[in-house]
Design an enzyme around this catalytic site. Structure first.
Site, PDB file in Angstrom:
ATOM      1  N   ASP A  62      -0.974   2.949   2.830  1.00 55.86           N
ATOM      2  CA  ASP A  62      -2.172   2.418   3.490  1.00 55.86           C
ATOM      3  C   ASP A  62      -1.833   2.073   4.936  1.00 55.86           C
ATOM      4  O   ASP A  62      -1.148   1.082   5.201  1.00 55.86           O
ATOM      5  CB  ASP A  62      -2.651   1.159   2.750  1.00 55.86           C
ATOM      6  N   TYR A  67      -2.312  -1.526  13.121  1.00 56.97           N
ATOM      7  CA  TYR A  67      -1.041  -2.109  12.676  1.00 56.97           C
ATOM      8  C   TYR A  67       0.076  -1.845  13.691  1.00 56.97           C
ATOM      9  O   TYR A  67       1.172  -2.387  13.582  1.00 56.97           O
ATOM     10  CB  TYR A  67      -0.640  -1.614  11.281  1.00 56.97           C
ATOM     11  N   HIS A 128     -12.578   0.235   9.547  1.00 64.11           N
ATOM     12  CA  HIS A 128     -11.751  -0.924   9.184  1.00 64.11           C
ATOM     13  C   HIS A 128     -12.589  -2.197   8.956  1.00 64.11           C
ATOM     14  O   HIS A 128     -12.358  -2.951   8.013  1.00 64.11           O
ATOM     15  CB  HIS A 128     -10.717  -1.141  10.303  1.00 64.11           C
TER      16      HIS A 128
HETATM   17  N1  LIG Z   1      -8.630  -3.378   5.221  1.00 60.00           N
HETATM   18  C1  LIG Z   1      -8.257  -4.515   5.742  1.00 60.00           C
HETATM   19  O1  LIG Z   1      -8.975  -5.156   6.521  1.00 60.00           O
HETATM   20  C2  LIG Z   1      -6.916  -5.095   5.369  1.00 60.00           C
HETATM   21  C3  LIG Z   1      -6.667  -6.453   5.603  1.00 60.00           C
HETATM   22  C4  LIG Z   1      -5.421  -6.962   5.250  1.00 60.00           C
HETATM   23  C5  LIG Z   1      -4.451  -6.140   4.684  1.00 60.00           C
HETATM   24  N2  LIG Z   1      -4.716  -4.808   4.488  1.00 60.00           N
HETATM   25  C6  LIG Z   1      -3.705  -3.890   3.875  1.00 60.00           C
HETATM   26  O2  LIG Z   1      -3.248  -4.490   2.667  1.00 60.00           O
HETATM   27  C7  LIG Z   1      -1.815  -4.590   2.684  1.00 60.00           C
HETATM   28  C8  LIG Z   1      -1.380  -5.750   1.832  1.00 60.00           C
HETATM   29  O3  LIG Z   1      -1.854  -6.996   2.322  1.00 60.00           O
HETATM   30  P1  LIG Z   1      -0.882  -8.116   2.886  1.00 60.00           P
HETATM   31  O4  LIG Z   1       0.294  -7.482   3.461  1.00 60.00           O
HETATM   32  O5  LIG Z   1      -1.661  -9.012   3.766  1.00 60.00           O
HETATM   33  O6  LIG Z   1      -0.565  -9.005   1.595  1.00 60.00           O
HETATM   34  P2  LIG Z   1       0.236  -8.850   0.231  1.00 60.00           P
HETATM   35  O7  LIG Z   1       0.522  -7.443  -0.063  1.00 60.00           O
HETATM   36  O8  LIG Z   1      -0.541  -9.645  -0.776  1.00 60.00           O
HETATM   37  O9  LIG Z   1       1.580  -9.667   0.520  1.00 60.00           O
HETATM   38  C9  LIG Z   1       2.669  -9.124   1.225  1.00 60.00           C
HETATM   39  C10 LIG Z   1       3.796 -10.163   1.256  1.00 60.00           C
HETATM   40  O10 LIG Z   1       4.240 -10.405  -0.073  1.00 60.00           O
HETATM   41  C11 LIG Z   1       5.668 -10.284  -0.158  1.00 60.00           C
HETATM   42  N3  LIG Z   1       5.957  -9.621  -1.436  1.00 60.00           N
HETATM   43  C12 LIG Z   1       5.584  -8.376  -1.817  1.00 60.00           C
HETATM   44  N4  LIG Z   1       5.986  -8.105  -3.062  1.00 60.00           N
HETATM   45  C13 LIG Z   1       6.667  -9.211  -3.493  1.00 60.00           C
HETATM   46  C14 LIG Z   1       7.328  -9.525  -4.701  1.00 60.00           C
HETATM   47  N5  LIG Z   1       7.381  -8.663  -5.713  1.00 60.00           N
HETATM   48  N6  LIG Z   1       7.929 -10.753  -4.796  1.00 60.00           N
HETATM   49  C15 LIG Z   1       7.865 -11.630  -3.773  1.00 60.00           C
HETATM   50  N7  LIG Z   1       7.233 -11.376  -2.592  1.00 60.00           N
HETATM   51  C16 LIG Z   1       6.655 -10.182  -2.463  1.00 60.00           C
HETATM   52  C17 LIG Z   1       6.069  -9.406   0.999  1.00 60.00           C
HETATM   53  O11 LIG Z   1       7.365  -9.767   1.373  1.00 60.00           O
HETATM   54  P3  LIG Z   1       8.597  -8.698   1.454  1.00 60.00           P
HETATM   55  O12 LIG Z   1       8.210  -7.747   2.555  1.00 60.00           O
HETATM   56  O13 LIG Z   1       9.748  -9.577   1.799  1.00 60.00           O
HETATM   57  O14 LIG Z   1       8.736  -8.014   0.121  1.00 60.00           O
HETATM   58  C18 LIG Z   1       5.027  -9.777   2.059  1.00 60.00           C
HETATM   59  O15 LIG Z   1       5.425 -10.922   2.755  1.00 60.00           O
HETATM   60  C19 LIG Z   1      -1.494  -4.661   4.179  1.00 60.00           C
HETATM   61  O16 LIG Z   1      -0.150  -4.355   4.450  1.00 60.00           O
HETATM   62  C20 LIG Z   1      -2.461  -3.651   4.724  1.00 60.00           C
HETATM   63  O17 LIG Z   1      -1.973  -2.323   4.519  1.00 60.00           O
HETATM   64  C21 LIG Z   1      -5.948  -4.276   4.811  1.00 60.00           C
END
Ligand SMILES: NC(=O)c1ccc[n+]([C@@H]2O[C@H](COP(=O)([O-])OP(=O)(O)OC[C@H]3O[C@@H](n4cnc5c(N)ncnc54)[C@H](OP(=O)(O)O)[C@@H]3O)[C@@H](O)[C@H]2O)c1
Length: 342
Positions: A62, A67, A128
């Protein structure tokens, strides 16, 4: 050497990952790797994670121009493909940023993402956000665009027509929406020639959006869930005192203990079993996040218990998109069931 080690580091068979069937019949892997570094994970680190994740068995990525790492992610994808994973086995999403909604910008922006990602087509291209506003990367939530605009359906449809053209041109296989609400989607579904294949939305155990989830599924749109584990690494600007963390919820902790996995893995298992496609970001835990959906499913009772945890706790509130004084972030999300008037 631990005799388990090679087995543990062997790739996860992509065929063991559940797939979502889109309205076109295309298959999308039901877990993807998020690539937003939340302002503190560098493009180089994200690119390393993309390569490592592909080697571990991920086939869904994604991405988004905002980004700030599509060139590095693109170089990583090129390495992945050169290493023997056919392009057709990958699912790559990118997104049109908010200051590029103008009809004259959409195709050029998509071409820019394609060039950066070193691809000749995208599997999915999303608008987005539904608000055509500029705000600089990394800005504070109090930042407001001087010419901030509300959702104007006629303008959105002009952007959407160009998105449809991208499908006609073969540059993208599917188009979709993100950060939408039911009233906005109703209008888009009424007027679109090419319907959105996907709606990307915040989804985790403390923010389950049951009505929107049902609406998109009932209308043949696949829900892709962002912040699937409650975005513990999100930028400071996206934190408020009311926010809660699903990975600290006692019910999730208890289930994690029972299955001998992390609370994050429980959130991902729940998401996949519920029927959404989580896209967890990770540079350290990506293998675990994919592996957890291939075995030891949550029981119906556990699914019901997590279903009962919804706190309507939206983490990504979108304050920067507010378009006039005196509004609250709820105005962005049409909480009264109607598009908030300009
Ligand atoms: N469409 C939109 O408007 C929108 C908005 C926000 C996000 N997004 C997309 O959604 C993705 C995910 O959202 P997000 O990054 O905000 O939140 P998330 O995936 O809920 O959380 C990511 C965080 O969780 C940690 N993590 C992941 N797996 C883990 C595990 N098994 N155990 C412990 N910690 C863990 C990661 O740390 P580590 O790296 O240390 O593993 C990172 O700090 C984004 O990267 C982006 O691609 C889209």
């Amino acid at each position: 050497m631990d005799p388990q080690e090679p087995a543990r580091s062997a790739p996860i068979d992509p065929a063991s990952i559940p797939q979502r069937k889109l309205a076109t019949g295309a298959q999308m892997p039901a877990v993807g790797l998020g690539t937003f570094g939340s302002d503190h994970v560098s493009p180089a680190q994200v690119a390393e994670a993309v390569k490592g994740a592909a080697a571990a068995g991920y086939r869904h990525f994604d991405c988004a121009s905002v980004y700030g790492n599509e060139p590095e992610v693109g170089a990583a994808l090129e390495t992945v493909i050169a290493g023997g994973i056919p392009r057709e086995e990958l699912w790559v999403t990118s997104k049109l940023w908010n200051d590029k909604h103008a009809e004259s910008d959409v195709i050029a922006q998509c071409r820019k993402s394609l060039a950066d990602l070193r691809l000749n087509y995208l599997d999915l291209y999303l608008v987005h956000w539904p608000f055509p506003n500029f705000h600089p990367p990394g800005c504070d939530v109090t930042s407001r665009s001087a010419d901030a605009k509300p959702y104007i359906h006629a303008s959105y449809m002009k952007t959407w027509r160009k998105m449809e053209e991208l499908v006609d041109m073969g540059l993208v296989r599917h188009i979709g929406t993100s950060n939408m609400t039911i009233p906005k989607l109703k209008l888009v579904l009424r007027d679109a020639r090419v319907k959105p294949a996907v709606n990307e939305m915040e989804l985790h155990p403390h923010f389950q959006q049951p009505e929107l989830f049902k609406y998109v599924v009932d209308n043949g749109i696949q829900p892709v869930g962002y912040c699937p584990i409650g975005s513990p690494g999100r930028p400071e600007r996206d934190r408020t005192p009311e926010d809660t963390a699903p990975t600290e919820d006692p019910v999730i902790l208890e289930i994690a203990k029972r299955h001998v996995v992390s609370p994050a893995a429980v959130c991902i298992k729940w998401a996949v079993q519920r029927g959404q496609t989580p896209i967890p970001f990770s540079v350290h835990h990506y293998r675990e996040n994919l592996e957890c959906v291939t075995r030891d499913p949550l029981t119906d009772e556990e699914m019901r218990a997590i279903g009962g945890l919804d706190r309507n706790c939206r983490l990504i509130k979108g304050q920067v998109f507010l378009w006039k004084e005196g509004q609250t972030w709820e105005d962005l999300w049409d909480v009264n069931g109607e598009i908030t008037p300009p």
